[in-house]
Design an enzyme around this catalytic site. Sequence first.
Site, PDB file in Angstrom:
ATOM      1  N   ASP A  64     -76.585  69.523 -41.360  1.00 44.73           N
ATOM      2  CA  ASP A  64     -75.843  69.637 -42.618  1.00 44.73           C
ATOM      3  C   ASP A  64     -76.715  70.177 -43.741  1.00 44.73           C
ATOM      4  O   ASP A  64     -77.613  69.488 -44.221  1.00 44.73           O
ATOM      5  CB  ASP A  64     -75.298  68.259 -42.986  1.00 44.73           C
ATOM      6  CG  ASP A  64     -74.562  68.249 -44.312  1.00 44.73           C
ATOM      7  OD1 ASP A  64     -74.069  69.318 -44.711  1.00 44.73           O
ATOM      8  OD2 ASP A  64     -74.480  67.179 -44.934  1.00 44.73           O
ATOM      9  N   ASP A  78     -72.663  75.372 -47.212  1.00 48.47           N
ATOM     10  CA  ASP A  78     -72.672  73.998 -46.707  1.00 48.47           C
ATOM     11  C   ASP A  78     -72.137  73.934 -45.282  1.00 48.47           C
ATOM     12  O   ASP A  78     -70.930  73.984 -45.054  1.00 48.47           O
ATOM     13  CB  ASP A  78     -71.828  73.123 -47.633  1.00 48.47           C
ATOM     14  CG  ASP A  78     -71.910  71.649 -47.298  1.00 48.47           C
ATOM     15  OD1 ASP A  78     -72.530  71.304 -46.273  1.00 48.47           O
ATOM     16  OD2 ASP A  78     -71.366  70.838 -48.053  1.00 48.47           O
TER      17      ASP A  78
END
Length: 513
Positions: free
Chosen positions: A108, A294
Site C-alpha cells: 500500500d 495509492d
Amino acid sequence: MASYHSKAAFLCLFLLVSFNIVSSASNDGLLRVGLKKIKLDPENRLAARVESKDAEILKAAFRKYNPKGNLGESSDTDIVALKNYLDAQYYGEIAIGTPPQKFTVIFDTGSSNLWVLCECLFSVACHFHARYKSSRSSSYKKNGTSASIRYGTGAVSGFFSYDNVKVGDLVVKEQVFIEATREPSLTFLVAKFDGLLGLGFQEIAVGNAVPVWYNMVEQGLVKEPVFSFWLNRNVEEEEGGEIVFGGVDPKHYRGKHTYVPVTQKGYWQFDMGDVLIDGEPTGFCDGGCSAIADSGTSLLAGPTPVITMINHAIGAKGVVSQQCKAVVAQYGQTIMDLLLSEADPKKICSQINLCTFDGTRGVSMGIESVVDENAGKSSDSLHDGMCSVCEMTVVWMQNQLRQNQTKERIINYINELCDRMPSPMGQSAVDCGQLSSMPTVSFTIGGKIFDLAPEEYILKVGEGPVAQCISGFTAFDIPPPRGPLWILGDVFMGRYHTVFDFGKLRVGSAEAA
C-alpha cells in the site's frame, strides 16, 4: 444493516483462496514481487456492503483532517481513513521471522506501517488468516509500545515488535512492525489478506515507525531508491501484476514516463491539472488540484462535484438528493445571474446567505451533510448541506456557462446532476450494455493528458445475464488548502505503470504494457 454480520460469516465460506506468489531477484539487480489478482464477483464485492457506521468513521476522519500540512508535515489520520481494503484486488507474499512465517499482504503506497495479526489474537478471523508467532522466531525482539491505526472499515490496534522481514529474496533486518491484537472489523474474516505493508513516507507512519522500504534502502538491499507498480487489468489472465523494488522493468510499460514532483511528503502526492469528460474540461481543477497515487485504494476517488458530472455522463445511478433540487429551484436563477454579472464565484453562496463565510472554506467541505439521512435533525447540519449544494451548483454552472449553454438547459442539467449525486464513499451502478457509448475520462498530469476508457474505469462483477457493472469513481472531499484532492487508485494504476522515485521525490506514469 441488521444481517450484515451473518452475511459476512456466510460469505467467508466462498472466499478462501490459496496464493501462488512468485518473487525473484534477477541479474539486473531488481527485486520482483509477483502479485495475485482476485477476480471481482458478487460474493467478494464487499465495498457496497460496508455498514453506514463505516461512512460515519470516514466523515469523522475528514473533520479532523489537517489542512495546514506542508512538505514534510502530515497527519496520521489523513488519507488512511479513506481505505476500505476489503474490496482490494491485488496481494503479495512476505515472510516474517526465523524460520520465515508467510503472510499475504496488501502493498500500500497510501500508508506506511507494516502489520500482521498477533498469535495472541483470538477471534473468528483467526481461523482464516495467518498469525505471527514470536515464540517461534529466533530473530524476534520485543518492543511492546502500543499502536493503533484507523481505517475506513474500523481500526487495527496492537503493539510494536522487531523481527526480520523477507520480501522476495531480500531480508530486511530488525524491521519494526505491529502485531495486531484487534483486527479492522468482523468483515476482515472474509478478506483475502493477513496484513498490510505500507510504502508511504515515514511522516505518516503511526509511532514514527521506520517503513520497510526505508530499511531496504538504508541496508543497501536495492540497486536504486525506486520502486514501481505494474497491475495487470486483463481479466482473462491469472497473473495479477508485479512490484519491482530497485528500479523499473521496461517490459511493463510503453513510451516514456511523465514525472511530477512530490508536493506533500507523507503520501505520494503531486499537483494535477483539470479533469476532462469526453475531451471537455470540467473546470473544477483550473486552479489546481492535488492527487495521490495509492495502490491500496481500489477505485478512483475525487471531489463530489466532478464525480457527479462523471456519473451523469456515464449514466450511473447514485443517490437522489431532494436538498440539491431544492437549492436549484429556489436559488438557481439567482446564482446564474450573479455569475453572469461576474460576481466572485467564491462569495456567491455567502451573498445569498447559504454559507456563513466568504469563500475561505472551499467547495464540498461539508458535503457529508448533503446526503446524510440525518442532515435534517439539526439546523447546523441542514445549513452546511445547503451551503455545500450551493458551492457545487456554482461549479457546475460555471462549467456550463463556459460552453455557452442556454439558461433553461443549464437549470435542467443541474437538476439531472442532483439525481446523480453519489453516496458518501459509495459505488454507483451503470448499464453494462452502454459501455460503448460512455465517454473517455481524462486527467491532466505534468501537462500530459492521461485517458481512461469505459472498459478501464467500469468494473464488471460476475458473468453472463447476472453481471453487474460498477463505476470505478467514488466521491471523496477534502477542503483547501490540502484539497481538492484526487486518489488515483488501482483503476488508474492499472492503466498506467507507476514509478515511485524515493531518491528524487517524484512520481512517474506511463502507459502500461
